[in-house]
Scaffold this motif. Structure first.
Motif, PDB file in Angstrom:
ATOM      1  N   TYR A 105      51.566 -51.669 -93.195  1.00  0.00           N
ATOM      2  CA  TYR A 105      50.280 -52.236 -93.609  1.00  0.00           C
ATOM      3  C   TYR A 105      50.131 -53.598 -92.944  1.00  0.00           C
ATOM      4  CZ  TYR A 105      51.407 -48.927 -97.295  1.00  0.00           C
ATOM      5  OH  TYR A 105      51.795 -47.817 -97.983  1.00  0.00           O
ATOM      6  N   VAL A 122      51.071 -47.956 -88.891  1.00  0.00           N
ATOM      7  CA  VAL A 122      50.507 -46.877 -89.709  1.00  0.00           C
ATOM      8  C   VAL A 122      49.064 -47.204 -90.085  1.00  0.00           C
ATOM      9  CG1 VAL A 122      50.714 -45.529 -91.842  1.00  0.00           C
ATOM     10  CG2 VAL A 122      52.776 -46.233 -90.604  1.00  0.00           C
ATOM     11  N   GLN A 123      48.863 -48.338 -90.726  1.00  0.00           N
ATOM     12  CA  GLN A 123      47.523 -48.640 -91.225  1.00  0.00           C
ATOM     13  C   GLN A 123      46.880 -49.866 -90.579  1.00  0.00           C
ATOM     14  OE1 GLN A 123      45.383 -47.127 -93.047  1.00  0.00           O
ATOM     15  NE2 GLN A 123      46.624 -45.387 -93.664  1.00  0.00           N
ATOM     16  N   VAL A 140      48.143 -45.025 -86.642  1.00  0.00           N
ATOM     17  CA  VAL A 140      47.596 -43.857 -87.348  1.00  0.00           C
ATOM     18  C   VAL A 140      46.172 -44.161 -87.808  1.00  0.00           C
ATOM     19  CG1 VAL A 140      47.830 -42.332 -89.342  1.00  0.00           C
ATOM     20  CG2 VAL A 140      49.864 -43.069 -88.091  1.00  0.00           C
ATOM     21  N   GLY A 141      46.006 -45.263 -88.506  1.00  0.00           N
ATOM     22  CA  GLY A 141      44.706 -45.524 -89.113  1.00  0.00           C
ATOM     23  C   GLY A 141      43.912 -46.640 -88.470  1.00  0.00           C
ATOM     24  N   THR A 158      45.137 -42.184 -84.353  1.00  0.00           N
ATOM     25  CA  THR A 158      44.688 -40.963 -85.013  1.00  0.00           C
ATOM     26  C   THR A 158      43.255 -41.144 -85.495  1.00  0.00           C
ATOM     27  OG1 THR A 158      46.921 -40.400 -85.715  1.00  0.00           O
ATOM     28  CG2 THR A 158      45.119 -39.361 -86.914  1.00  0.00           C
ATOM     29  N   ASN A 159      43.013 -42.250 -86.153  1.00  0.00           N
ATOM     30  CA  ASN A 159      41.702 -42.441 -86.766  1.00  0.00           C
ATOM     31  C   ASN A 159      41.056 -43.741 -86.297  1.00  0.00           C
ATOM     32  OD1 ASN A 159      39.776 -41.384 -88.681  1.00  0.00           O
ATOM     33  ND2 ASN A 159      40.281 -43.134 -89.988  1.00  0.00           N
TER      34      ASN A 159
END
Lengths: 284, 225
Positions: A105, A122-123, A140-141, A158-159
């Motif tokens: 995060y 990740v985020q 990822v995010g 990913t996003n």
């Protein structure tokens, strides 16, 4: 506080509990930096010294652990109870130091490196300026933004969006839900893919180059400089094709909208695909 | 896991090793279950790819496929008239895309799951759904291995989702839905035009992307374990 570590020994620096950490460690050439951060940002800057400065903001409950055995400098955080709440790092490193950064995060950024870079988030968002030889970035995010790489670049999300500027070397850019923007690219090997987003390429098209831009739901825009020599294959299921300049089909393949044509001597290979979006060739 | 022989297995399979090397690798295979399994996987993929419709290749994609299984090394790269060349002459782009998908499906079971691969291999080795009076696309030929890998990876994600935060789970699920929608649209288009090279390759690549995302999700779960 400046500490010089004895090389060859694995040592751990444990910053005493407080409101933050500010430590400088002398490192030898070739040392790799590894930072893992569960929560909080990682900002990496560079300087021309053979040492690493670690500045970290964290709660008094948390502490920063630094291990250095002469090859890898590892930085992480721990807590007396449970997981650390969050640590924001500013790490200043030798300009050519290889970097391996990961976070869950929080955003991760690198500015001015000439080393190899590997980042996984990740985020959070990933932003890099610089990098040599091999630069691998993934979120990822979050979004991935990179410029100034000299070497092979693998940038993926990913996003989020993937934005690449001023790169000289192989480029592999990928996302699932977002646009891929490639600008000022000097490369003979480019691959950009997304499922739900647009792809834009602006850069050189080398005579021996291979360029593949593919999206499922979005538009593909490729800038084709005057003097380009390329064989172009356009594939779509229900999309459109437009070109700023006249093209002559050399052999319309079967099945729907899949066709090829040649620009100049046709040496480079361009594969442009959009399942249901527009494919455009434009002049710079 | 790889060792010095892993990257020579394809040459072994094609009978391109010297007699001495052949003996050495067979001796190694006797004591290395991982290499034996990899060899089995290679046999499945090559057999499946060979069973697909022949056609002139549009470009050479095999090195990328080989790279996915760690077979491509500079020192064994494309000997003239050698194995890769022969494969290049027999595989079309959609076939290669399907082969790559199959490789990933197999590796999805072997690399990312701490469970036996037998179900995947059994499905991968099953005969293609031919003889039904319809054209079978290259992707359809590897559907079994793909579905099996997806099921296993989805199970890992379902079992481990409690270890991921809700925001990450939401992102993963949203993107899986996006990919699934693309796959559905692609399948629909392919049903009307099963021989389309573009649609076959595009479907295989989109399916592969789903496997990649599921593998990534599995990695995240494993990292939080």
């Amino acid at each position: 506080m400046t500490l010089t570590m004895t090389l060859g020994l694995l040592a751990a620096l444990v910053q005493a509990p407080g409101e933050g950490t500010d430590t400088t460690i002398a490192v030898r050439a070739g040392t790799r930096l590894e930072v893992h951060n569960l929560s909080g940002d990682i900002i990496v800057r560079t300087w021309d010294r053979n040492s690493v400065r670690v500045q970290a903001e964290h709660s008094s409950r948390d502490r920063v652990d630094i291990g250095y055995g002469g090859v890898v400098l590892k930085i992480s955080a721990s807590s007396r109870r449970g997981a650390p709440r969050g640590v924001d790092y500013i790490v200043t490193v030798p300009v050519a130091m290889d970097l391996n950064l990961s976070g869950t995060y929080g955003d991760i950024s690198v500015d001015g490196s000439t080393g190899r870079i590997n980042i996984e988030s990740v985020q959070g968002d990933v932003a890099v300026r610089g990098g040599r030889s091999l630069v691998t970035l993934h979120s990822v995010g979050g979004d991935v933004q990179v410029s100034g790489v000299r070497g092979r670049l693998e940038a993926s999300s990913t996003n989020g969006e993937v934005t690449v500027d001023d790169v000289e070397g192989e480029v592999y850019a990928e996302t699932t839900n977002g646009d891929v923007m490639l600008r000022d690219i000097r490369s003979d090997n480019v691959s950009a893919t997304t499922v739900n987003g647009d792809i834009v390429y602006r850069g050189t098209i080398g005579d021996n180059g291979q360029y593949r831009l593919s999206t499922h739901n979005g538009d593909v825009t490729m800038t084709v400089p005057v003097g380009t020599n390329a064989t172009v294959t356009v594939s779509t299921f229900s999309g459109d094709f437009e070109s700023d300049f006249p093209v002559t089909l050399t052999g319309p393949s079967r099945q729907g909208k899949r066709f090829s044509f040649t620009i100049g001597s046709g040496r480079a290979t361009l594969e442009l695909e959009s399942f249901q979006g527009s494919i455009r060739l434009v002049r710079p | 896991m790889t060792d010095q022989w892993t990257h020579r297995l394809s040459e072994y399979l094609d009978g391109e090793l010297s007699a001495t090397e052949r003996l050495q690798i067979e001796e190694h295979l006797g004591g290395c279950p991982a290499c034996r399994e990899t060899l089995d996987e290679l046999r499945v993929v090559v057999a499946r790819a060979a069973s697909l419709e022949d056609g002139a290749p549009e470009r050479d994609l095999w090195p990328a496929v080989a790279e996915r299984i760690g077979a491509a090394r500079p020192e064994v790269e494309q000997p003239a008239g050698g194995r890769w060349r022969r494969l290049r002459l027999t595989l079309t782009v959609p076939q290669l895309a399907a082969a790559a998908l199959a490789l990933m499906a197999v590796s999805a079971g072997s690399v990312w799951l701490a469970r036996p691969r037998r179900p995947i291999m059994q499905e991968a080795a099953a005969p293609p759904a031919a003889g039904l009076g319809v054209t079978v696309s290259p992707v359809a030929a590897v559907e079994g291995a793909y579905q099996s890998a997806v099921r296993d990876l989805e199970r890992v994600l379902a079992e481990g989702r409690g270890r991921l935060d809700t925001a990450t789970v939401r992102v993963l699920e949203q993107n899986l839905r996006i990919i699934d929608a693309a796959i559905t649209e692609c399948r629909r288009a392919l049903a009307a035009d099963p021989a389309s090279p573009y649609l076959n390759a595009h479907l295989a690549q989109t399916m592969k992307r789903k496997l990649e995302l599921l593998r990534q999700a599995s990695r995240l779960v494993a990292a939080r374990t």
